[in-house]
Structure formats: structure tokens, C-alpha cells
Design an enzyme around this catalytic site. Structure first.
Site, PDB file in Angstrom:
ATOM      1  N   LYS A   8       0.850  -1.208   0.000  1.00 52.10           N
ATOM      2  CA  LYS A   8       0.000   0.000   0.000  1.00 52.10           C
ATOM      3  C   LYS A   8       0.880   1.250   0.000  1.00 52.10           C
ATOM      4  CE  LYS A   8      -0.346  -0.285   5.063  1.00 52.10           C
ATOM      5  NZ  LYS A   8      -1.197  -0.746   6.183  1.00 52.10           N
ATOM      6  N   ARG A  33     -10.983  -0.101  14.704  1.00 51.99           N
ATOM      7  CA  ARG A  33     -10.855   0.577  13.416  1.00 51.99           C
ATOM      8  C   ARG A  33     -11.887   0.012  12.450  1.00 51.99           C
ATOM      9  NH1 ARG A  33      -4.995   0.844  10.459  1.00 51.99           N
ATOM     10  NH2 ARG A  33      -5.320  -1.399  10.236  1.00 51.99           N
ATOM     11  N   HIS A  63      -6.093  -7.309  13.331  1.00 51.46           N
ATOM     12  CA  HIS A  63      -4.885  -6.471  13.328  1.00 51.46           C
ATOM     13  C   HIS A  63      -4.572  -6.068  14.759  1.00 51.46           C
ATOM     14  CE1 HIS A  63      -1.906  -4.034  11.337  1.00 51.46           C
ATOM     15  NE2 HIS A  63      -2.379  -2.906  11.820  1.00 51.46           N
ATOM     16  N   ARG A 102       1.011 -10.628   6.920  1.00 56.81           N
ATOM     17  CA  ARG A 102       0.922  -9.417   6.091  1.00 56.81           C
ATOM     18  C   ARG A 102       2.176  -8.600   6.373  1.00 56.81           C
ATOM     19  NH1 ARG A 102      -4.048  -9.541   9.044  1.00 56.81           N
ATOM     20  NH2 ARG A 102      -3.279  -7.738  10.193  1.00 56.81           N
ATOM     21  N   TYR A 147      14.312  31.686   4.872  1.00 57.63           N
ATOM     22  CA  TYR A 147      13.106  32.398   5.315  1.00 57.63           C
ATOM     23  C   TYR A 147      13.162  32.655   6.816  1.00 57.63           C
ATOM     24  CZ  TYR A 147      10.921  31.185   0.843  1.00 57.63           C
ATOM     25  OH  TYR A 147      10.620  31.062  -0.479  1.00 57.63           O
ATOM     26  N   CYS A 156      13.028  24.967   2.844  1.00 60.68           N
ATOM     27  CA  CYS A 156      12.103  25.620   1.910  1.00 60.68           C
ATOM     28  C   CYS A 156      11.246  24.550   1.222  1.00 60.68           C
ATOM     29  CB  CYS A 156      12.863  26.411   0.850  1.00 60.68           C
ATOM     30  SG  CYS A 156      14.189  27.450   1.482  1.00 60.68           S
ATOM     31  N   MET A 157      10.411  24.977   0.314  1.00 60.16           N
ATOM     32  CA  MET A 157       9.541  24.033  -0.388  1.00 60.16           C
ATOM     33  C   MET A 157      10.347  23.073  -1.261  1.00 60.16           C
ATOM     34  SD  MET A 157       6.316  24.778  -2.920  1.00 60.16           S
ATOM     35  CE  MET A 157       5.392  25.783  -1.793  1.00 60.16           C
ATOM     36  N   ASP A 158      11.411  23.573  -1.881  1.00 61.05           N
ATOM     37  CA  ASP A 158      12.144  22.777  -2.874  1.00 61.05           C
ATOM     38  C   ASP A 158      13.634  22.642  -2.583  1.00 61.05           C
ATOM     39  OD1 ASP A 158       9.689  23.289  -4.513  1.00 61.05           O
ATOM     40  OD2 ASP A 158      10.569  25.293  -4.521  1.00 61.05           O
TER      41      ASP A 158
HETATM   42  C1  LIG Z   1      -0.416  -1.638   6.910  1.00 61.64           C
HETATM   43  C2  LIG Z   1      -0.939  -2.919   7.449  1.00 61.64           C
HETATM   44  C3  LIG Z   1      -0.094  -4.016   7.649  1.00 61.64           C
HETATM   45  C4  LIG Z   1       1.415  -3.940   7.506  1.00 61.64           C
HETATM   46  O1  LIG Z   1       1.949  -3.469   8.729  1.00 61.64           O
HETATM   47  P1  LIG Z   1       3.528  -3.409   8.979  1.00 61.64           P
HETATM   48  O2  LIG Z   1       3.633  -2.861  10.357  1.00 61.64           O
HETATM   49  O3  LIG Z   1       4.066  -2.448   7.968  1.00 61.64           O
HETATM   50  O4  LIG Z   1       4.050  -4.775   8.806  1.00 61.64           O
HETATM   51  C5  LIG Z   1      -0.670  -5.224   8.016  1.00 61.64           C
HETATM   52  N1  LIG Z   1      -1.996  -5.322   8.219  1.00 61.64           N
HETATM   53  C6  LIG Z   1      -2.832  -4.279   8.075  1.00 61.64           C
HETATM   54  C7  LIG Z   1      -4.287  -4.477   8.319  1.00 61.64           C
HETATM   55  C8  LIG Z   1      -2.333  -3.048   7.697  1.00 61.64           C
HETATM   56  O5  LIG Z   1      -3.165  -2.003   7.585  1.00 61.64           O
END
Ligand SMILES: *Cc1c(COP(=O)(O)O)cnc(C)c1O
Length: 371
Positions: free
Chosen positions: A40, A137, A168, A221, A266, A312-314
Site C-alpha cells: 500500500k 478501526r 490487526h 501481512r 526564510y 524551503c519548499m524545494d
Molecule cells: C499496513 C498494514 C499491515 C502492515 O503493517 P507493517 O507494520 O508495515 O508490517 C498489516 N496489516 C494491516 C491491516 C495493515 O493495515
């Protein structure tokens, strides 16, 4: 979106590090446990497609993304493995998910009822039921609601593939495991009403897979530790050495000498107290280099040099140890000779976590890949 190929600022992504990290993780897992690579947020800033290809080579069997469009991006790049969308989506989006074989997290019976209506003829939606075991969540909290959803899935096998069940952890990266144990117990209590179990049962993110290997499930995951970082920041020691995949480099584009009393940037927040050399680096807060990093250090010619004046921005300015030529390499994250600046140090200085620094790099930071 514009990628700034024509400036020296680059995020260098070492894909061999990502592959090594996946192999290390695989060695920690049991024979029945698979890895889904969490890609992601553009693979935590590393580039979703390139990371997905590398991860697939290293033996991951699927992918997790947060939103539908990230899944579509992978499909368009020829990723044919299972993809799970971790976030909740509107039933309106069901046809596009089904058409692209994107599995989706679900936490209500109402979604399933609506989804059944939105599915087009011949379409089937793959579903992972989310369980809220203490993160508050997304997810089912009550056994009865979960049972109703499972029954609905099993009564509509032509429309739904009940592929997984997951939760999670909120504190898998913390010293105390009290709350982790509460969540694990909640998970076991909820899952006990699902029989038979779907083919994927998963609770572990990176942290749980490293420090709570007994948490169970047949799928990890894997996010942050695939990118080589410690999920806990500094709180817990890694059981294995992982290899950070990202470094951030640039070059001095301008070098000047200040006389005592001249100021920088700045708000003129920095004033030279003696004659000194400073350099300008083409990276700023629009690139995801936080303004809070004023006063932090970067590496030039193997030495730590202070960022002076406001970012700065850049661009930002840095105090040099001596006169150095334009084009001298600057390392914001990574190694230069004997010295290293880690993303953890950058994050601490910016009062955040390494995850946020990684995800913050904008498209303007060109990614280059080492294989
Ligand atoms: C982002 C996410 C992960 C990955 O978590 P890490 O700490 O980067 O391993 C696993 N499960 C869910 C539901 C997540 O949102």
C-alpha cells in the site's frame, strides 16, 4: 504528477535488500505460513510495481493494498497473484473489485447484502472478514454478527468466495504484551464460531510475526520489515538483522561563503557567527522532507553536516566543513564512508515514525532501482 528526473535528488531503492528481507522472514515462518507483501501507499514510498515484482521473485504469494486503485495498478502491471484490499469500500465498487479479482475486507452483513445486488451476472467477490479485536478501526466485534455474515457468505457461494478471516494488533510492537494478549484472546473467541475456517487466517503484521510468532494463522501481512526497518522504531530489538532498502541522496547545487552576520533562509533563523561555507540541496518539504528537520544532519564527504535555516519548499541549506565543489554528493538517508543516517534518526528528529517519512516522499523524488 511530475517526476523530477532532471535533478540530482533520488530515492535509491535496493531491491536485493527487499528480497533478502523476505527470505529472512520466510525462514522465521512455519511451513504452512505464507507471506502477502503489503505494498500500500506505493509500497511505503518504494514504488509498488517494482517492489511487487521483487517480492514475487522472493516467494511472496500475494499482496495487500489499502485502496482499490492500488490493486488495479498491480493488476495492470501483470500481477496475477491474490490481492487483498485492507480497507472498507462502498458496495458500489463491488463490480470493479470482482472484475479484477481483488479480495476485500468486509465488516458488515449489510455490505454483503448490498454487494450481492451490485454483483453483475457471473461475478464473484472474494471476501476476508475483518475482526475488531481491540484496534477499534474496522471489523466484527460480536460473535453473532460474525456468524450471520459467515452464514450469508456460505448461503451464496455463487456470489462470494469466503477466502479469509483476519484481525490487526494495536501493540504488537510494544514492550508490554498485555494488550496483545487481550486481542489474541478476542480473536480466538470470535474465530471459534467459524467452522470450517476459510483458507486464509491472518493476524500478523511485521511486528507480530517478529515478536509474537505464536500468534498463529497461516499468512503474514508483511510490511515495514520487508523494507528493512524495525516496526517498533527503537523500542524492541529485531530478532534478525534486516536490510533497509531506501536511501535518499542528492548533490550540492550551489556553494557560497557567508561572512559573520549574514543570515540564511526564510525568517533568517540562522546567522553565521564567523566566515563559513554553506551549500544548497534541491530537496524540500514539497518532496516530503519535513520542515521540522531544520537543525538535523546530512552526510557530505563522509561527515555529518547541519541543516541550517528553514527548509524551503524545494531546497534546503547546509553548513559545510570547508569549501566543496558544486556536484558534491549529499546523503540524507543512508551511508557515506564510515557514517550513516538512518530513517529512524530522521523520523525521531521530525517527531514522527519512519513509516510516515517513507510514505511522505512525493512523486517529485525520482526512484531509482538497484537490482
Ligand atoms: C499496513 C498494514 C499491515 C502492515 O503493517 P507493517 O507494520 O508495515 O508490517 C498489516 N496489516 C494491516 C491491516 C495493515 O493495515
Amino acid at each position: 504528477m511530475v517526476v523530477a528526473w532532471h535533478r540530482p535528488t533520488k530515492a535509491v531503492i535496493d531491491l536485493t535488500a527487499i528480497k533478502k528481507n523476505i527470505k529472512i522472514e520466510k525462514n522465521l515462518l512455519g511451513p504452512n505460513q505464507q507471506i502477502f507483501a503489503v505494498v500500500k501507499a506505493n509500497a511505503y514510498g518504494h514504488g509498488a510495481i517494482q517492489v511487487a515484482y521483487a517480492a514475487r521473485q522472493a516467494g511472496v504469494t500475494g499482496f495487500c493494498v489499502a485502496v482499490i486503485d492500488e490493486g488495479l495498478q498491480l493488476r495492470q502491471a501483470g500481477i496475477n497473484e491474490p490481492i487483498l484490499i485492507l480497507g472498507i469500500n462502498s458496495p458500489v465498487t463491488v463490480p470493479v473489485m470482482a472484475a479484477n479479482q481483488l479480495a476485500v475486507a468486509v465488516d458488515s452483513l449489510e455490505f454483503l447484502r448490498q454487494a450481492a445486488k451490485y454483483l453483475q451476472i457471473g461475478q464473484r467477490l472474494s471476501v476476508h472478514l475483518a475482526l475488531d479485536t481491540g484496534m477499534s478501526r474496522i471489523g466484527f466485534k460480536k460473535q453473532a454478527d460474525l456468524q450471520a455474515a459467515v452464514a450469508f457468505l456460505r448461503n451464496n457461494p455463487d456470489k462470494f468466495d469466503f477466502a479469509g478471516i483476519f484481525s490487526h494488533f494495536a501493540t504488537a510492537d510494544a514492550k508490554s504484551d498485555d494488550y496483545y494478549q487481550v486481542q489474541l484472546a478476542n480473536f480466538k473467541r470470535l474465530v471459534s464460531v467459524v467452522d470450517p475456517l476459510p483458507r486464509y487466517v491472518h493476524v500478523a503484521n511485521s511486528a507480530a510475526s517478529l515478536w509474537h510468532r505464536e500468534c498463529g494463522g497461516n499468512l503474514v501481512r508483511l510490511g515495514i520489515s520487508m523494507y528493512g526497518l524495525n516496526p517498533s522504531g527503537k523500542e524492541l530489538q529485531l530478532p534478525q538483522k534486516f536490510f533497509p532498502a531506501l536511501s535518499l541522496i542528492s548533490e550540492l547545487v550551489s556553494v557560497r561563503q557567508l561572512k559573520a552576520g549574514e543570515s540564511v533562509g526564510y525568517g533568517k533563523t540562522y546567522t553565521a557567527t564567523e566566515n563559513e561555507w554553506i551549500g544548497t540541496v534541491p530537496l524540500g518539504y514539497a518532496d516530503g522532507w519535513p520542515r521540522r528537520l531544520q537543525g538535523a544532519q546530512v552526510l557530505i564527504a563522509g561527515q555529518k553536516c547541519e541543516i541550517i535555516g528553514r527548509i524551503c519548499m524545494d531546497q534546503f541549506m547546509v553548513r559545510l566543513p570547508r569549501q566543496l565543489p558544486v556536484g558534491t554528493k549529499v546523503t540524507m538517508i543512508g551511508k557515506d564512508q564510515q557514517n550513516e543516517i538512518t530513517i529512524q534518526e530522521v523520523a525521531e528528529y521530525a517527531k514522527t515514525i519512519h513509516y510516515e517519512i517513507l510514505c511522505g516522499f512525493s512523486d517529485r523524488v525520482a526512484r531509482v532501482y538497484l537490482n
